[in-house]
Design a protein around this motif. Sequence first.
Motif, PDB file in Angstrom:
ATOM      1  N   ARG A  15       0.821  -1.213   0.000  1.00  0.00           N
ATOM      2  CA  ARG A  15       0.000   0.000   0.000  1.00  0.00           C
ATOM      3  C   ARG A  15       0.856   1.265   0.000  1.00  0.00           C
ATOM      4  NH1 ARG A  15      -4.864   1.116  -0.287  1.00  0.00           N
ATOM      5  NH2 ARG A  15      -5.622  -0.980   0.121  1.00  0.00           N
ATOM      6  N   GLU A  16       1.993   1.261   0.684  1.00  0.00           N
ATOM      7  CA  GLU A  16       2.852   2.454   0.697  1.00  0.00           C
ATOM      8  C   GLU A  16       3.313   2.821  -0.705  1.00  0.00           C
ATOM      9  OE1 GLU A  16       6.128   2.547   3.454  1.00  0.00           O
ATOM     10  OE2 GLU A  16       4.881   1.754   5.073  1.00  0.00           O
ATOM     11  N   LYS A  17       3.679   1.813  -1.477  1.00  0.00           N
ATOM     12  CA  LYS A  17       4.131   2.067  -2.852  1.00  0.00           C
ATOM     13  C   LYS A  17       2.968   2.611  -3.682  1.00  0.00           C
ATOM     14  CE  LYS A  17       7.808   1.344  -4.345  1.00  0.00           C
ATOM     15  NZ  LYS A  17       8.970   2.239  -4.528  1.00  0.00           N
ATOM     16  N   TRP A  18       1.761   2.080  -3.451  1.00  0.00           N
ATOM     17  CA  TRP A  18       0.592   2.592  -4.168  1.00  0.00           C
ATOM     18  C   TRP A  18       0.363   4.064  -3.833  1.00  0.00           C
ATOM     19  CZ3 TRP A  18      -2.127   2.823  -8.188  1.00  0.00           C
ATOM     20  CH2 TRP A  18      -3.379   3.446  -8.192  1.00  0.00           C
ATOM     21  N   GLU A  23       0.524   9.736  -5.395  1.00  0.00           N
ATOM     22  CA  GLU A  23       1.059  11.076  -5.166  1.00  0.00           C
ATOM     23  C   GLU A  23       1.859  11.556  -6.375  1.00  0.00           C
ATOM     24  OE1 GLU A  23       4.113  13.333  -2.153  1.00  0.00           O
ATOM     25  OE2 GLU A  23       2.903  11.675  -1.369  1.00  0.00           O
ATOM     26  N   ARG A  24       2.695  10.697  -6.906  1.00  0.00           N
ATOM     27  CA  ARG A  24       3.519  11.053  -8.063  1.00  0.00           C
ATOM     28  C   ARG A  24       2.645  11.374  -9.278  1.00  0.00           C
ATOM     29  NH1 ARG A  24       9.004   9.850  -9.948  1.00  0.00           N
ATOM     30  NH2 ARG A  24       9.447   8.832  -7.964  1.00  0.00           N
ATOM     31  N   SER A  25       1.536  10.649  -9.421  1.00  0.00           N
ATOM     32  CA  SER A  25       0.670  10.826 -10.589  1.00  0.00           C
ATOM     33  C   SER A  25      -0.142  12.114 -10.526  1.00  0.00           C
ATOM     34  CB  SER A  25      -0.301   9.647 -10.715  1.00  0.00           C
ATOM     35  OG  SER A  25      -1.304   9.712  -9.711  1.00  0.00           O
ATOM     36  N   GLY A  26      -0.401  12.602  -9.320  1.00  0.00           N
ATOM     37  CA  GLY A  26      -1.259  13.765  -9.171  1.00  0.00           C
ATOM     38  C   GLY A  26      -2.739  13.432  -9.272  1.00  0.00           C
ATOM     39  N   VAL A  27      -3.069  12.147  -9.355  1.00  0.00           N
ATOM     40  CA  VAL A  27      -4.460  11.706  -9.430  1.00  0.00           C
ATOM     41  C   VAL A  27      -5.070  11.792  -8.041  1.00  0.00           C
ATOM     42  CG1 VAL A  27      -5.969   9.733  -9.875  1.00  0.00           C
ATOM     43  CG2 VAL A  27      -4.070  10.236 -11.430  1.00  0.00           C
ATOM     44  N   GLU A  28      -6.174  12.498  -7.936  1.00  0.00           N
ATOM     45  CA  GLU A  28      -6.809  12.713  -6.636  1.00  0.00           C
ATOM     46  C   GLU A  28      -8.085  11.892  -6.513  1.00  0.00           C
ATOM     47  OE1 GLU A  28      -7.207  16.874  -5.810  1.00  0.00           O
ATOM     48  OE2 GLU A  28      -5.107  17.271  -6.315  1.00  0.00           O
ATOM     49  N   VAL A  29      -7.903  10.581  -6.508  1.00  0.00           N
ATOM     50  CA  VAL A  29      -9.008   9.649  -6.317  1.00  0.00           C
ATOM     51  C   VAL A  29      -8.628   8.794  -5.126  1.00  0.00           C
ATOM     52  CG1 VAL A  29     -10.274   7.717  -7.328  1.00  0.00           C
ATOM     53  CG2 VAL A  29      -9.590   9.631  -8.778  1.00  0.00           C
ATOM     54  N   GLN A  36     -16.657   1.789 -12.741  1.00  0.00           N
ATOM     55  CA  GLN A  36     -16.798   3.234 -12.964  1.00  0.00           C
ATOM     56  C   GLN A  36     -15.853   3.669 -14.084  1.00  0.00           C
ATOM     57  OE1 GLN A  36     -18.747   5.512 -11.331  1.00  0.00           O
ATOM     58  NE2 GLN A  36     -17.920   7.166 -12.532  1.00  0.00           N
ATOM     59  N   PRO A  37     -16.357   4.351 -15.108  1.00  0.00           N
ATOM     60  CA  PRO A  37     -15.439   4.851 -16.135  1.00  0.00           C
ATOM     61  C   PRO A  37     -14.663   6.069 -15.632  1.00  0.00           C
ATOM     62  CG  PRO A  37     -17.711   5.426 -16.692  1.00  0.00           C
ATOM     63  CD  PRO A  37     -17.760   4.600 -15.425  1.00  0.00           C
ATOM     64  N   TYR A  38     -13.403   6.147 -16.021  1.00  0.00           N
ATOM     65  CA  TYR A  38     -12.536   7.275 -15.662  1.00  0.00           C
ATOM     66  C   TYR A  38     -11.918   7.824 -16.942  1.00  0.00           C
ATOM     67  CZ  TYR A  38     -12.897   5.504 -10.907  1.00  0.00           C
ATOM     68  OH  TYR A  38     -13.377   5.081  -9.696  1.00  0.00           O
ATOM     69  N   ALA A  39     -11.529   9.082 -16.900  1.00  0.00           N
ATOM     70  CA  ALA A  39     -10.888   9.703 -18.057  1.00  0.00           C
ATOM     71  C   ALA A  39      -9.588   8.969 -18.373  1.00  0.00           C
ATOM     72  CB  ALA A  39     -10.604  11.177 -17.771  1.00  0.00           C
ATOM     73  N   ASP A  40      -9.284   8.837 -19.657  1.00  0.00           N
ATOM     74  CA  ASP A  40      -8.053   8.177 -20.076  1.00  0.00           C
ATOM     75  C   ASP A  40      -6.826   8.836 -19.464  1.00  0.00           C
ATOM     76  OD1 ASP A  40      -9.515   6.420 -21.607  1.00  0.00           O
ATOM     77  OD2 ASP A  40      -9.100   7.438 -23.505  1.00  0.00           O
ATOM     78  N   GLU A  41      -6.904  10.128 -19.246  1.00  0.00           N
ATOM     79  CA  GLU A  41      -5.783  10.866 -18.665  1.00  0.00           C
ATOM     80  C   GLU A  41      -5.378  10.282 -17.314  1.00  0.00           C
ATOM     81  OE1 GLU A  41      -4.852  15.344 -16.989  1.00  0.00           O
ATOM     82  OE2 GLU A  41      -6.440  15.089 -18.470  1.00  0.00           O
ATOM     83  N   ALA A  49       3.329   7.177 -13.636  1.00  0.00           N
ATOM     84  CA  ALA A  49       3.794   7.229 -12.254  1.00  0.00           C
ATOM     85  C   ALA A  49       4.367   5.881 -11.812  1.00  0.00           C
ATOM     86  CB  ALA A  49       2.662   7.667 -11.323  1.00  0.00           C
ATOM     87  N   VAL A  50       3.726   4.789 -12.194  1.00  0.00           N
ATOM     88  CA  VAL A  50       4.255   3.467 -11.872  1.00  0.00           C
ATOM     89  C   VAL A  50       5.595   3.279 -12.575  1.00  0.00           C
ATOM     90  CG1 VAL A  50       3.926   0.972 -12.120  1.00  0.00           C
ATOM     91  CG2 VAL A  50       2.012   2.407 -11.411  1.00  0.00           C
ATOM     92  N   SER A  51       5.668   3.678 -13.826  1.00  0.00           N
ATOM     93  CA  SER A  51       6.915   3.593 -14.584  1.00  0.00           C
ATOM     94  C   SER A  51       8.038   4.347 -13.879  1.00  0.00           C
ATOM     95  CB  SER A  51       6.696   4.157 -15.995  1.00  0.00           C
ATOM     96  OG  SER A  51       7.900   4.208 -16.717  1.00  0.00           O
TER      97      SER A  51
END
Length: 176
Positions: A15-18, A23-29, A36-41, A49-51
């Motif tokens: 979970r820490e790595k997730w 945080e690195r991705s800037g995704v605030e979910v 649930q569909p999400y934007a491709d962005e 971010a995983v990369s």
Amino acid sequence: MNKAIEDLVISNFGREKWEAVKERSGVEVDFFIGNQPYADEVTYKLAQAVSDEMEMPQAEVLQAFGEWWVLKTGKEKYGGLMQAGGQNLKEFLINLPEFHNRIMLIYTRLTPPEFQVTDIEENSLHLHYFSKRQGLQEFVRGLISGLGKMYDCPVTIELIESRLAGHDHEVFKVNW
């Protein structure tokens, strides 16, 4: 797909790595809901971010997500549909267009890719991938690889046409 990314990272790295990936991705979910569909962005940001966090090429990350989707998410969420797809890899790939038609009945807001199969031979075929989404060809390569593992059938996957090379869709030659 985003839920599969989350599950893959948590299962393999914790979970820490997730949380570091989010945080690195800037995704605030806070958490992803599977249907649930999400934007491709969002997907592209998470993959990048995983990369970055794992110091892996993004193509490898997308391939790993594809395999994980088949071997974990697909089996758990769509087990009956996955089993109904065919008795072997060849049958499943030939029936892949119908698989997505069935998924659309379950998830009406989903806009899945389209697949077409041509050049069917004893140990190979061409899988055409049509999608409005750009940049997911390596995810599809991972899906095909995962299907090979699911059916205990070693595969080689060659990208023979690509939108990056000016074609209107991707074509994979799949050998087993």
